[in-house]
Design a protein around this motif. Structure first.
Motif, PDB file in Angstrom:
ATOM      1  N   GLN A  85      52.756  14.463  45.445  1.00 19.60           N
ATOM      2  CA  GLN A  85      51.484  14.715  46.113  1.00 19.60           C
ATOM      3  C   GLN A  85      50.329  14.431  45.155  1.00 19.60           C
ATOM      4  O   GLN A  85      49.222  14.090  45.592  1.00 19.60           O
ATOM      5  N   LEU A  86      50.578  14.522  43.849  1.00 20.97           N
ATOM      6  CA  LEU A  86      49.532  14.223  42.872  1.00 20.97           C
ATOM      7  C   LEU A  86      49.069  12.776  43.012  1.00 20.97           C
ATOM      8  O   LEU A  86      47.901  12.462  42.752  1.00 20.97           O
ATOM      9  N   GLU A 103      39.257  -0.223  47.507  1.00 16.62           N
ATOM     10  CA  GLU A 103      40.424  -1.102  47.396  1.00 16.62           C
ATOM     11  C   GLU A 103      41.202  -0.752  46.132  1.00 16.62           C
ATOM     12  O   GLU A 103      40.623  -0.615  45.049  1.00 16.62           O
ATOM     13  N   ILE A 104      42.510  -0.618  46.282  1.00 22.25           N
ATOM     14  CA  ILE A 104      43.388  -0.273  45.165  1.00 22.25           C
ATOM     15  C   ILE A 104      44.470  -1.331  45.037  1.00 22.25           C
ATOM     16  O   ILE A 104      45.106  -1.715  46.034  1.00 22.25           O
ATOM     17  N   THR A 105      44.682  -1.813  43.827  1.00 23.14           N
ATOM     18  CA  THR A 105      45.831  -2.661  43.544  1.00 23.14           C
ATOM     19  C   THR A 105      46.804  -1.817  42.726  1.00 23.14           C
ATOM     20  O   THR A 105      46.473  -1.345  41.634  1.00 23.14           O
ATOM     21  N   TYR A 150      51.268   7.675  51.915  1.00 24.86           N
ATOM     22  CA  TYR A 150      49.977   6.986  51.988  1.00 24.86           C
ATOM     23  C   TYR A 150      49.418   7.026  53.410  1.00 24.86           C
ATOM     24  O   TYR A 150      50.063   6.580  54.358  1.00 24.86           O
ATOM     25  N   ASP A 151      48.228   7.563  53.543  1.00 21.70           N
ATOM     26  CA  ASP A 151      47.567   7.706  54.849  1.00 21.70           C
ATOM     27  C   ASP A 151      47.016   6.356  55.299  1.00 21.70           C
ATOM     28  O   ASP A 151      46.161   5.766  54.638  1.00 21.70           O
ATOM     29  N   LYS A 152      47.492   5.873  56.441  1.00 17.47           N
ATOM     30  CA  LYS A 152      47.113   4.539  56.907  1.00 17.47           C
ATOM     31  C   LYS A 152      45.639   4.423  57.279  1.00 17.47           C
ATOM     32  O   LYS A 152      45.033   3.362  57.135  1.00 17.47           O
ATOM     33  N   THR A 161      45.254  11.805  43.619  1.00 18.57           N
ATOM     34  CA  THR A 161      44.544  10.859  42.756  1.00 18.57           C
ATOM     35  C   THR A 161      43.826   9.808  43.594  1.00 18.57           C
ATOM     36  O   THR A 161      42.667   9.453  43.323  1.00 18.57           O
ATOM     37  N   VAL A 162      44.502   9.311  44.618  1.00 12.53           N
ATOM     38  CA  VAL A 162      43.873   8.322  45.493  1.00 12.53           C
ATOM     39  C   VAL A 162      42.665   8.933  46.211  1.00 12.53           C
ATOM     40  O   VAL A 162      41.612   8.299  46.345  1.00 12.53           O
TER      41      VAL A 162
END
Length: 355
Positions: free
Chosen positions: A280-281, A296-298, A315-317, A285-286
Protein backbone atom coordinates in the motif's frame (compact mmCIF):
# COMPACT_ATOMS: atom_id res chain seq x y z
CA UNK A 1 -19.58 -32.90 -12.20
CA UNK A 2 -19.76 -36.43 -10.70
CA UNK A 3 -15.98 -36.51 -10.22
CA UNK A 4 -16.09 -33.09 -8.60
CA UNK A 5 -18.90 -34.23 -6.27
CA UNK A 6 -16.93 -37.32 -5.19
CA UNK A 7 -13.75 -35.27 -4.65
CA UNK A 8 -15.68 -32.70 -2.66
CA UNK A 9 -17.27 -35.44 -0.53
CA UNK A 10 -13.83 -36.85 0.30
CA UNK A 11 -12.63 -33.38 1.26
CA UNK A 12 -15.64 -32.89 3.51
CA UNK A 13 -15.15 -36.19 5.31
CA UNK A 14 -11.41 -36.10 5.83
CA UNK A 15 -10.44 -32.42 5.88
CA UNK A 16 -13.27 -30.22 7.00
CA UNK A 17 -14.77 -30.17 10.47
CA UNK A 18 -18.18 -28.69 9.69
CA UNK A 19 -21.66 -29.33 11.16
CA UNK A 20 -22.73 -32.09 8.76
CA UNK A 21 -19.52 -34.08 9.19
CA UNK A 22 -19.64 -33.56 12.96
CA UNK A 23 -23.18 -34.95 13.15
CA UNK A 24 -22.18 -38.02 11.14
CA UNK A 25 -19.20 -38.59 13.41
CA UNK A 26 -21.51 -38.42 16.43
CA UNK A 27 -24.22 -40.61 14.90
CA UNK A 28 -22.08 -43.50 13.68
CA UNK A 29 -20.76 -44.46 17.17
CA UNK A 30 -24.37 -44.54 18.38
CA UNK A 31 -24.99 -47.36 15.93
CA UNK A 32 -22.16 -49.22 17.64
CA UNK A 33 -23.88 -48.77 21.02
CA UNK A 34 -27.10 -50.16 19.57
CA UNK A 35 -25.31 -53.21 18.15
CA UNK A 36 -23.71 -53.90 21.54
CA UNK A 37 -27.17 -53.89 23.07
CA UNK A 38 -28.80 -56.24 20.54
CA UNK A 39 -29.96 -59.77 21.16
CA UNK A 40 -28.96 -61.92 18.21
CA UNK A 41 -30.49 -65.33 17.52
CA UNK A 42 -29.60 -67.74 14.70
CA UNK A 43 -31.25 -71.05 13.86
CA UNK A 44 -29.45 -73.47 11.50
CA UNK A 45 -31.54 -76.42 10.31
CA UNK A 46 -29.79 -79.81 10.34
CA UNK A 47 -30.80 -83.40 9.48
CA UNK A 48 -31.28 -84.21 13.14
CA UNK A 49 -32.46 -81.19 15.14
CA UNK A 50 -32.18 -77.42 14.51
CA UNK A 51 -29.02 -75.81 15.81
CA UNK A 52 -29.80 -72.66 17.79
CA UNK A 53 -27.33 -69.90 18.59
CA UNK A 54 -28.20 -66.81 20.63
CA UNK A 55 -26.20 -63.84 21.91
CA UNK A 56 -27.41 -61.29 24.43
CA UNK A 57 -24.85 -58.98 26.08
CA UNK A 58 -26.90 -56.01 27.11
CA UNK A 59 -29.72 -57.00 29.34
CA UNK A 60 -31.37 -53.76 28.31
CA UNK A 61 -34.89 -53.39 27.03
CA UNK A 62 -35.64 -53.53 23.31
CA UNK A 63 -37.42 -50.18 23.51
CA UNK A 64 -34.24 -48.47 24.70
CA UNK A 65 -32.18 -50.03 21.92
CA UNK A 66 -34.71 -49.00 19.27
CA UNK A 67 -34.83 -45.50 20.73
CA UNK A 68 -31.06 -45.10 20.45
CA UNK A 69 -31.16 -46.59 16.95
CA UNK A 70 -33.84 -44.09 15.84
CA UNK A 71 -31.87 -41.15 17.23
CA UNK A 72 -28.70 -42.37 15.52
CA UNK A 73 -30.57 -42.58 12.22
CA UNK A 74 -31.92 -39.05 12.59
CA UNK A 75 -28.47 -37.65 13.46
CA UNK A 76 -26.71 -39.41 10.56
CA UNK A 77 -29.42 -38.51 8.04
CA UNK A 78 -29.40 -34.89 9.15
CA UNK A 79 -25.61 -34.81 8.93
CA UNK A 80 -25.72 -36.34 5.44
CA UNK A 81 -28.31 -33.79 4.33
CA UNK A 82 -26.12 -30.94 5.60
CA UNK A 83 -23.07 -32.35 3.79
CA UNK A 84 -24.96 -32.67 0.49
CA UNK A 85 -26.42 -29.18 0.91
CA UNK A 86 -23.02 -27.63 1.52
CA UNK A 87 -21.40 -29.52 -1.36
CA UNK A 88 -24.14 -28.29 -3.70
CA UNK A 89 -23.63 -24.77 -2.39
CA UNK A 90 -19.89 -25.13 -3.01
CA UNK A 91 -20.51 -26.45 -6.52
CA UNK A 92 -22.00 -23.06 -7.41
CA UNK A 93 -18.68 -21.44 -6.59
CA UNK A 94 -16.06 -21.04 -9.27
CA UNK A 95 -12.34 -20.45 -8.93
CA UNK A 96 -10.92 -18.85 -12.07
CA UNK A 97 -7.21 -19.68 -12.15
CA UNK A 98 -5.32 -17.30 -14.44
CA UNK A 99 -1.79 -18.26 -15.38
CA UNK A 100 0.52 -16.17 -17.56
CA UNK A 101 2.85 -18.49 -19.41
CA UNK A 102 5.95 -16.84 -20.82
CA UNK A 103 9.72 -16.41 -20.56
CA UNK A 104 10.50 -20.10 -21.13
CA UNK A 105 9.14 -22.58 -23.65
CA UNK A 106 8.04 -25.26 -21.19
CA UNK A 107 4.73 -26.24 -19.63
CA UNK A 108 5.62 -26.24 -15.93
CA UNK A 109 3.32 -27.24 -13.09
CA UNK A 110 -0.37 -26.43 -13.68
CA UNK A 111 -1.32 -23.54 -11.42
CA UNK A 112 -4.76 -25.03 -10.75
CA UNK A 113 -3.21 -28.12 -9.14
CA UNK A 114 -1.38 -25.92 -6.62
CA UNK A 115 -4.46 -24.01 -5.44
CA UNK A 116 -5.14 -24.86 -1.77
CA UNK A 117 -8.27 -26.89 -0.97
CA UNK A 118 -9.32 -24.12 1.42
CA UNK A 119 -10.31 -22.06 -1.63
CA UNK A 120 -13.73 -23.52 -2.37
CA UNK A 121 -15.16 -23.95 -5.84
CA UNK A 122 -14.69 -25.66 -9.18
CA UNK A 123 -11.31 -24.87 -10.70
CA UNK A 124 -11.35 -23.36 -14.17
CA UNK A 125 -7.90 -22.59 -15.53
CA UNK A 126 -7.24 -19.80 -18.02
CA UNK A 127 -3.85 -19.95 -19.72
CA UNK A 128 -2.54 -16.70 -21.20
CA UNK A 129 0.12 -18.05 -23.51
CA UNK A 130 2.50 -15.19 -24.22
CA UNK A 131 5.13 -17.35 -25.87
CA UNK A 132 4.13 -16.22 -29.34
CA UNK A 133 5.72 -12.94 -28.35
CA UNK A 134 8.52 -14.38 -26.24
CA UNK A 135 11.23 -16.86 -27.26
CA UNK A 136 13.33 -18.31 -24.43
CA UNK A 137 13.26 -15.12 -22.42
CA UNK A 138 13.86 -12.79 -25.37
CA UNK A 139 11.02 -10.42 -26.20
CA UNK A 140 10.34 -10.68 -29.94
CA UNK A 141 6.92 -9.05 -30.24
CA UNK A 142 5.58 -7.39 -27.08
CA UNK A 143 2.62 -6.18 -29.13
CA UNK A 144 1.47 -9.78 -29.64
CA UNK A 145 1.76 -10.49 -25.92
CA UNK A 146 -0.23 -7.36 -25.02
CA UNK A 147 -2.99 -8.36 -27.44
CA UNK A 148 -3.30 -11.69 -25.65
CA UNK A 149 -3.69 -10.05 -22.26
CA UNK A 150 -6.09 -7.43 -23.63
CA UNK A 151 -8.52 -10.18 -24.66
CA UNK A 152 -8.76 -11.45 -21.08
CA UNK A 153 -11.68 -9.22 -19.87
CA UNK A 154 -14.04 -10.69 -22.48
CA UNK A 155 -12.97 -14.20 -21.51
CA UNK A 156 -13.53 -13.50 -17.81
CA UNK A 157 -16.94 -11.91 -18.49
CA UNK A 158 -18.02 -15.03 -20.38
CA UNK A 159 -16.90 -17.34 -17.59
CA UNK A 160 -18.60 -15.22 -14.92
CA UNK A 161 -21.86 -14.77 -16.81
CA UNK A 162 -24.86 -15.65 -14.62
CA UNK A 163 -22.79 -16.13 -11.45
CA UNK A 164 -23.08 -14.09 -8.29
CA UNK A 165 -19.91 -12.11 -7.57
CA UNK A 166 -19.68 -13.68 -4.11
CA UNK A 167 -19.39 -17.12 -5.76
CA UNK A 168 -16.33 -16.17 -7.83
CA UNK A 169 -12.70 -16.25 -6.74
CA UNK A 170 -9.57 -15.55 -8.74
CA UNK A 171 -6.12 -17.08 -8.44
CA UNK A 172 -3.30 -15.32 -10.30
CA UNK A 173 0.20 -16.51 -11.09
CA UNK A 174 2.71 -17.18 -13.80
CA UNK A 175 6.11 -16.17 -15.12
CA UNK A 176 6.28 -13.32 -17.60
CA UNK A 177 8.02 -9.96 -18.08
CA UNK A 178 7.25 -7.47 -15.31
CA UNK A 179 5.31 -4.98 -17.50
CA UNK A 180 3.01 -7.76 -18.73
CA UNK A 181 2.37 -9.05 -15.21
CA UNK A 182 1.63 -5.52 -14.02
CA UNK A 183 -0.80 -5.15 -16.94
CA UNK A 184 -2.48 -8.43 -15.98
CA UNK A 185 -2.99 -7.09 -12.46
CA UNK A 186 -4.48 -3.85 -13.81
CA UNK A 187 -6.93 -5.76 -16.01
CA UNK A 188 -8.09 -8.30 -13.42
CA UNK A 189 -8.42 -5.73 -10.59
CA UNK A 190 -9.16 -6.84 -7.03
CA UNK A 191 -12.97 -6.67 -7.27
CA UNK A 192 -13.54 -10.26 -6.14
CA UNK A 193 -11.72 -12.54 -3.74
CA UNK A 194 -8.27 -12.79 -5.33
CA UNK A 195 -5.33 -14.97 -4.30
CA UNK A 196 -1.84 -14.50 -5.73
CA UNK A 197 0.61 -17.40 -6.01
CA UNK A 198 4.24 -17.45 -7.10
CA UNK A 199 6.90 -19.83 -8.35
CA UNK A 200 9.43 -21.03 -5.79
CA UNK A 201 12.65 -21.52 -7.74
CA UNK A 202 14.27 -23.48 -4.91
CA UNK A 203 11.39 -25.94 -4.43
CA UNK A 204 10.48 -25.83 -8.15
CA UNK A 205 6.82 -25.57 -7.24
CA UNK A 206 4.05 -22.99 -7.04
CA UNK A 207 2.92 -21.95 -3.61
CA UNK A 208 1.06 -19.28 -1.71
CA UNK A 209 2.45 -16.39 0.29
CA UNK A 210 2.52 -18.17 3.64
CA UNK A 211 5.81 -17.07 5.25
CA UNK A 212 5.76 -14.84 8.34
CA UNK A 213 6.31 -11.13 7.83
CA UNK A 214 9.93 -10.11 8.41
CA UNK A 215 8.98 -6.49 9.15
CA UNK A 216 11.17 -5.01 6.39
CA UNK A 217 9.56 -2.26 4.32
CA UNK A 218 10.17 0.11 1.43
CA UNK A 219 12.25 3.21 2.05
CA UNK A 220 11.07 6.16 -0.06
CA UNK A 221 13.54 8.80 -1.26
CA UNK A 222 13.24 11.83 -3.51
CA UNK A 223 9.76 13.06 -2.64
CA UNK A 224 10.99 15.91 -0.48
CA UNK A 225 13.37 17.20 -3.13
CA UNK A 226 10.94 17.04 -6.05
CA UNK A 227 10.78 20.50 -7.57
CA UNK A 228 7.49 22.30 -7.96
CA UNK A 229 6.04 22.13 -11.46
CA UNK A 230 7.36 18.65 -12.28
CA UNK A 231 4.64 16.75 -14.14
CA UNK A 232 6.56 13.58 -15.08
CA UNK A 233 8.67 11.44 -12.76
CA UNK A 234 10.58 8.17 -12.91
CA UNK A 235 9.46 5.95 -10.04
CA UNK A 236 12.11 3.30 -9.37
CA UNK A 237 10.95 0.37 -7.21
CA UNK A 238 13.66 -2.07 -6.15
CA UNK A 239 12.02 -5.09 -4.50
CA UNK A 240 14.26 -7.91 -5.75
CA UNK A 241 17.17 -6.58 -7.84
CA UNK A 242 18.42 -2.99 -7.78
CA UNK A 243 17.07 -0.48 -10.26
CA UNK A 244 20.17 1.61 -10.98
CA UNK A 245 19.92 5.35 -11.55
CA UNK A 246 22.61 5.12 -14.23
CA UNK A 247 20.42 2.74 -16.27
CA UNK A 248 17.32 4.85 -15.81
CA UNK A 249 19.11 8.00 -16.93
CA UNK A 250 19.96 6.44 -20.30
CA UNK A 251 16.31 6.86 -21.31
CA UNK A 252 15.14 9.44 -18.75
CA UNK A 253 18.06 11.84 -18.62
CA UNK A 254 16.19 14.87 -17.26
CA UNK A 255 13.28 13.19 -15.48
CA UNK A 256 13.27 13.46 -11.66
CA UNK A 257 13.81 10.10 -9.96
CA UNK A 258 11.79 8.90 -6.96
CA UNK A 259 13.08 5.74 -5.32
CA UNK A 260 11.38 3.00 -3.33
CA UNK A 261 13.96 0.50 -2.05
CA UNK A 262 12.93 -2.57 -0.08
CA UNK A 263 15.10 -3.19 2.97
CA UNK A 264 16.95 -6.50 2.75
CA UNK A 265 15.66 -7.02 -0.77
CA UNK A 266 16.35 -10.18 -2.73
CA UNK A 267 14.67 -12.73 -4.96
CA UNK A 268 13.29 -14.69 -2.01
CA UNK A 269 12.01 -11.99 0.38
CA UNK A 270 8.43 -11.67 -0.87
CA UNK A 271 6.67 -14.75 0.52
CA UNK A 272 4.62 -12.94 3.18
CA UNK A 273 1.01 -12.04 2.35
CA UNK A 274 1.03 -9.38 5.07
CA UNK A 275 4.23 -7.87 3.75
CA UNK A 276 2.82 -7.66 0.22
CA UNK A 277 -0.41 -6.10 1.46
CA UNK A 278 1.74 -3.38 2.94
CA UNK A 279 2.75 -2.54 -0.63
CA UNK A 280 0.00 0.00 0.00
CA UNK A 281 3.02 2.28 0.49
CA UNK A 282 3.44 2.16 -3.29
CA UNK A 283 -0.07 3.52 -3.70
CA UNK A 284 0.52 6.14 -1.00
CA UNK A 285 3.68 7.28 -2.79
CA UNK A 286 1.81 7.69 -6.07
CA UNK A 287 -0.92 9.67 -4.29
CA UNK A 288 1.76 11.93 -2.82
CA UNK A 289 3.05 12.53 -6.35
CA UNK A 290 -0.46 13.45 -7.47
CA UNK A 291 -0.63 16.07 -4.72
CA UNK A 292 2.60 17.57 -6.04
CA UNK A 293 1.11 17.96 -9.52
CA UNK A 294 2.55 14.86 -11.23
CA UNK A 295 0.37 13.67 -14.14
CA UNK A 296 2.61 10.99 -15.70
CA UNK A 297 4.76 8.27 -14.14
CA UNK A 298 7.28 6.03 -15.85
CA UNK A 299 7.74 3.01 -13.58
CA UNK A 300 11.00 1.06 -13.35
CA UNK A 301 10.08 -2.04 -11.36
CA UNK A 302 12.32 -4.91 -10.27
CA UNK A 303 10.07 -7.31 -8.40
CA UNK A 304 8.96 -10.95 -8.21
CA UNK A 305 5.96 -11.97 -10.29
CA UNK A 306 3.51 -11.94 -7.37
CA UNK A 307 4.44 -8.41 -6.33
CA UNK A 308 4.24 -7.10 -9.90
CA UNK A 309 0.72 -8.53 -10.12
CA UNK A 310 -0.29 -7.01 -6.79
CA UNK A 311 0.99 -3.52 -7.64
CA UNK A 312 -0.99 -3.65 -10.87
CA UNK A 313 -4.12 -4.61 -8.94
CA UNK A 314 -3.58 -1.71 -6.54
CA UNK A 315 -3.29 0.95 -9.21
CA UNK A 316 -6.46 3.05 -9.47
CA UNK A 317 -7.46 3.31 -13.13
CA UNK A 318 -9.41 6.55 -12.84
CA UNK A 319 -7.82 8.68 -10.16
CA UNK A 320 -4.07 8.14 -10.55
CA UNK A 321 -1.68 9.53 -13.19
CA UNK A 322 -0.92 8.03 -16.56
CA UNK A 323 1.49 5.16 -16.16
CA UNK A 324 4.02 3.30 -18.27
CA UNK A 325 5.99 0.29 -17.03
CA UNK A 326 9.47 -0.31 -18.42
CA UNK A 327 10.94 -3.60 -19.62
CA UNK A 328 14.55 -4.21 -18.58
CA UNK A 329 16.92 -5.91 -21.02
CA UNK A 330 20.48 -6.17 -19.72
CA UNK A 331 21.95 -6.93 -23.15
CA UNK A 332 20.31 -3.91 -24.77
CA UNK A 333 22.41 -0.71 -24.73
CA UNK A 334 19.25 1.26 -23.94
CA UNK A 335 18.61 -1.03 -20.92
CA UNK A 336 14.86 -0.27 -21.15
CA UNK A 337 14.05 -0.61 -24.88
CA UNK A 338 10.24 -0.55 -24.59
CA UNK A 339 7.41 0.21 -22.20
CA UNK A 340 3.80 -0.80 -21.76
CA UNK A 341 1.49 2.20 -21.44
CA UNK A 342 -1.20 1.06 -19.05
CA UNK A 343 -4.97 1.43 -19.66
CA UNK A 344 -5.40 3.98 -16.88
CA UNK A 345 -6.19 7.71 -16.61
CA UNK A 346 -8.18 7.83 -19.83
CA UNK A 347 -6.00 5.44 -21.88
CA UNK A 348 -8.51 2.89 -23.17
CA UNK A 349 -6.13 0.20 -24.45
CA UNK A 350 -2.60 -0.78 -23.42
CA UNK A 351 0.08 0.31 -25.84
CA UNK A 352 3.68 -0.63 -26.55
CA UNK A 353 6.10 2.27 -26.97
CA UNK A 354 9.57 1.47 -28.35
CA UNK A 355 12.58 3.64 -27.63
Amino acid sequence: MINYFIKSLIDWVFRRCLPGVTLIRVGVPLFGLVLVGLTVGITIPTSQVPFNFSWDTSGSSGALSWGVFARACVIVLLGGWLVVRDIRRESRKKVIVIKARGLRDWQGQPLASAVPSSILGRREQVIIDLRQGIVDGQIVSPEAAVRRISSLPDDIARRCDGLDRSDISFVLGGLAPVPLLFLLGVIVVDESNTVIMDWDRLLRARRGLTVDDDGKRFVVAGLDTLQAGATRVALCVSASYDVLDVDVQITEAVTPIIRMDLEGRGTDTHWSELKQQLAQLFLDTVISLVRKGVTEITLFLAAPASLALRLGMLYDKRNLPRLEVNQYEQADPKRFPWVVRMPVAGVLQPEIVHR
